[in-house]
Motif scaffolding. Structure first.
Motif, PDB file in Angstrom:
ATOM      1  N   ALA A 159      34.050  18.057  77.349  1.00  0.00           N
ATOM      2  CA  ALA A 159      33.840  16.701  76.828  1.00  0.00           C
ATOM      3  C   ALA A 159      35.151  15.978  76.524  1.00  0.00           C
ATOM      4  CB  ALA A 159      32.985  16.745  75.555  1.00  0.00           C
ATOM      5  N   HIS A 164      36.326  15.821  80.888  1.00  0.00           N
ATOM      6  CA  HIS A 164      35.214  14.998  81.391  1.00  0.00           C
ATOM      7  C   HIS A 164      35.543  14.388  82.750  1.00  0.00           C
ATOM      8  CE1 HIS A 164      37.176  11.234  80.073  1.00  0.00           C
ATOM      9  NE2 HIS A 164      36.130  10.537  80.472  1.00  0.00           N
ATOM     10  N   CYS A 181      31.229  23.194  75.676  1.00  0.00           N
ATOM     11  CA  CYS A 181      31.269  22.057  74.751  1.00  0.00           C
ATOM     12  C   CYS A 181      30.514  22.434  73.483  1.00  0.00           C
ATOM     13  CB  CYS A 181      30.651  20.811  75.394  1.00  0.00           C
ATOM     14  SG  CYS A 181      28.905  20.990  75.837  1.00  0.00           S
ATOM     15  N   ASN A 185      27.826  17.586  72.179  1.00  0.00           N
ATOM     16  CA  ASN A 185      28.262  17.019  73.458  1.00  0.00           C
ATOM     17  C   ASN A 185      27.479  17.543  74.657  1.00  0.00           C
ATOM     18  OD1 ASN A 185      30.364  15.215  72.674  1.00  0.00           O
ATOM     19  ND2 ASN A 185      31.681  16.973  72.244  1.00  0.00           N
ATOM     20  N   PHE A 188      26.100  14.687  76.838  1.00  0.00           N
ATOM     21  CA  PHE A 188      27.198  13.977  77.483  1.00  0.00           C
ATOM     22  C   PHE A 188      27.716  14.757  78.689  1.00  0.00           C
ATOM     23  CE2 PHE A 188      31.936  13.368  77.610  1.00  0.00           C
ATOM     24  CZ  PHE A 188      31.936  12.067  78.098  1.00  0.00           C
ATOM     25  N   HIS A 285      35.112   7.731  79.681  1.00  0.00           N
ATOM     26  CA  HIS A 285      34.561   7.475  78.351  1.00  0.00           C
ATOM     27  C   HIS A 285      35.703   7.219  77.371  1.00  0.00           C
ATOM     28  CE1 HIS A 285      31.646   7.648  75.102  1.00  0.00           C
ATOM     29  NE2 HIS A 285      32.535   8.336  74.418  1.00  0.00           N
ATOM     30  N   ALA A 287      36.626   6.990  73.696  1.00  0.00           N
ATOM     31  CA  ALA A 287      36.092   7.388  72.390  1.00  0.00           C
ATOM     32  C   ALA A 287      36.441   6.375  71.316  1.00  0.00           C
ATOM     33  CB  ALA A 287      36.633   8.755  72.001  1.00  0.00           C
ATOM     34  N   HIS A 306      38.293  17.191  68.592  1.00  0.00           N
ATOM     35  CA  HIS A 306      36.872  17.014  68.920  1.00  0.00           C
ATOM     36  C   HIS A 306      36.598  15.667  69.570  1.00  0.00           C
ATOM     37  CE1 HIS A 306      36.008  20.704  66.808  1.00  0.00           C
ATOM     38  NE2 HIS A 306      36.628  20.250  65.736  1.00  0.00           N
ATOM     39  N   THR A 307      37.614  15.069  70.176  1.00  0.00           N
ATOM     40  CA  THR A 307      37.445  13.755  70.786  1.00  0.00           C
ATOM     41  C   THR A 307      36.608  13.865  72.052  1.00  0.00           C
ATOM     42  OG1 THR A 307      39.576  13.014  69.941  1.00  0.00           O
ATOM     43  CG2 THR A 307      38.674  11.794  71.790  1.00  0.00           C
ATOM     44  N   ARG A 308      35.614  13.000  72.167  1.00  0.00           N
ATOM     45  CA  ARG A 308      34.824  12.912  73.394  1.00  0.00           C
ATOM     46  C   ARG A 308      35.482  11.872  74.293  1.00  0.00           C
ATOM     47  NH1 ARG A 308      28.566  11.214  73.077  1.00  0.00           N
ATOM     48  NH2 ARG A 308      28.410  13.286  72.109  1.00  0.00           N
TER      49      ARG A 308
END
Length: 319
Positions: A159, A164, A181, A185, A188, A285, A287, A306-308
């Motif tokens: 993620a 990603h 993940c 997530n 996602f 994406h 974030a 933990h950044t998506r």
């Protein structure tokens, strides 16, 4: 007015050492263009360097304050005398100043014209700024791992910024992709075309069948544990440089082919991914977006781990 605002590392340490400064707007050389930066991408290497870790930090320890940032997107406002491929007003993006010059956290940057990609009107400049370093890392890791059609590929941290993108590039190669993940997530990661694997549920090797290729974006103990997922003779590419030797040594003990990797700027790869963005074949994406002056918050987010997707700094001009 010939001054611009920048965000600089004033000394090595916590995110609070980042501070705004004023500098002269650079004058492009004959082979360069001057870009008014709209967005700058934020990457883990930025935070690592700010903390005083890694080669870029060691080489720049006597050059502080130093402006980080390797990803930019914006508009050309001036062209050097020998530049023919770009014109004033064009939207551009690129992977710049790597690894020692940096400079992306600035309202204006002078860049070699042949290092930049054009950004189509349909592609938001924020997305264009988020792509270069992470996208080229993903592309080159898959190349190094020889990930191909029907290969089973496991991507750790699916993620995240690199993860990603790597999922989507591997799916485009017709690989069978799995990605680790958190539970939050799963949807996602699945939506990107991978089989999502919750690393909290059980060791990854207990949840999936053996894979041909491991793209290790975590390193350390997590990367070493994931080696148990790779079939005998399988291929491992590990990205975090600080733990690459340890991961590769253990991989070789387990009969695996393994190597570390440092990304190398490639405008050709960036152009290819820009075309995928324009065609809707690649999704980026974002974030979070922060003003340049809030770069410390962006670094804190990156370091939380933990950044998506990606984080960008809104630097200057609008779209």
């Amino acid at each position: 007015m010939n001054a611009c605002q920048q965000l600089a590392i004033t000394q090595f340490g916590q995110p609070s050492v980042l501070a705004m400064q004023t500098a002269e707007i650079p004058v492009p050389s004959d082979s360069q263009v001057l870009v008014r930066v709209a967005y700058a991408g934020v990457n883990p290497i930025d935070a690592k360097t700010r903390a005083g870790l890694g080669w870029a930090a060691q080489q720049n320890k006597d050059n502080l304050p130093w402006v980080p940032g390797y990803d930019i997107a914006g508009k050309v406002v001036k062209v050097g005398a020998n530049v023919q491929e770009l014109a004033v007003g064009e939207r551009v993006a690129g992977f710049v100043g790597f690894p020692l010059a940096g400079g992306g956290y600035s309202e204006y940057v002078a860049v070699e014209a042949d290092a930049l990609s054009r950004v189509a009107k349909g592609v938001p400049l924020a997305n264009a700024a988020a792509l270069p370093l992470a996208g080229q890392t993903a592309w080159q890791a898959l190349d190094k791992g020889q990930a191909d059609e029907n290969d089973r590929v496991l991507i750790l941290a699916g993620a995240g910024g690199v993860g990603h993108i790597a999922i989507q590039l591997a799916v485009a190669r017709r690989a069978n992709v799995m990605a680790s993940c958190s539970a939050a997530n799963m949807a996602f990661v699945s939506g990107l075309g991978a089989t999502a694997v919750d690393y909290h549920q059980a060791p990854l090797a207990e949840q999936i069948e053996p894979v041909d290729v491991l793209i290790d974006l975590m390193g350390g103990d997590i990367g070493i544990a994931a080696l148990d997922c790779v079939k005998a003779g399988g291929r491992v590419v590990t990205i975090p440089t600080i733990t690459a030797d340890a991961v590769c040594e253990q991989a070789q003990l387990q009969g695996l082919e393994a190597e570390g990797m440092l990304v190398s700027p490639s405008v050709e790869q960036n152009n290819a991914m820009m075309a995928m963005l324009e065609a809707g074949q690649l999704q980026l994406h974002i974030a979070a977006q922060y003003p340049l002056s809030d770069g410390a918050k962006a670094h804190s987010d990156i370091e939380a781990g933990h950044t998506r997707g990606k984080i960008v700094l809104a630097v200057g001009s609008s779209e």
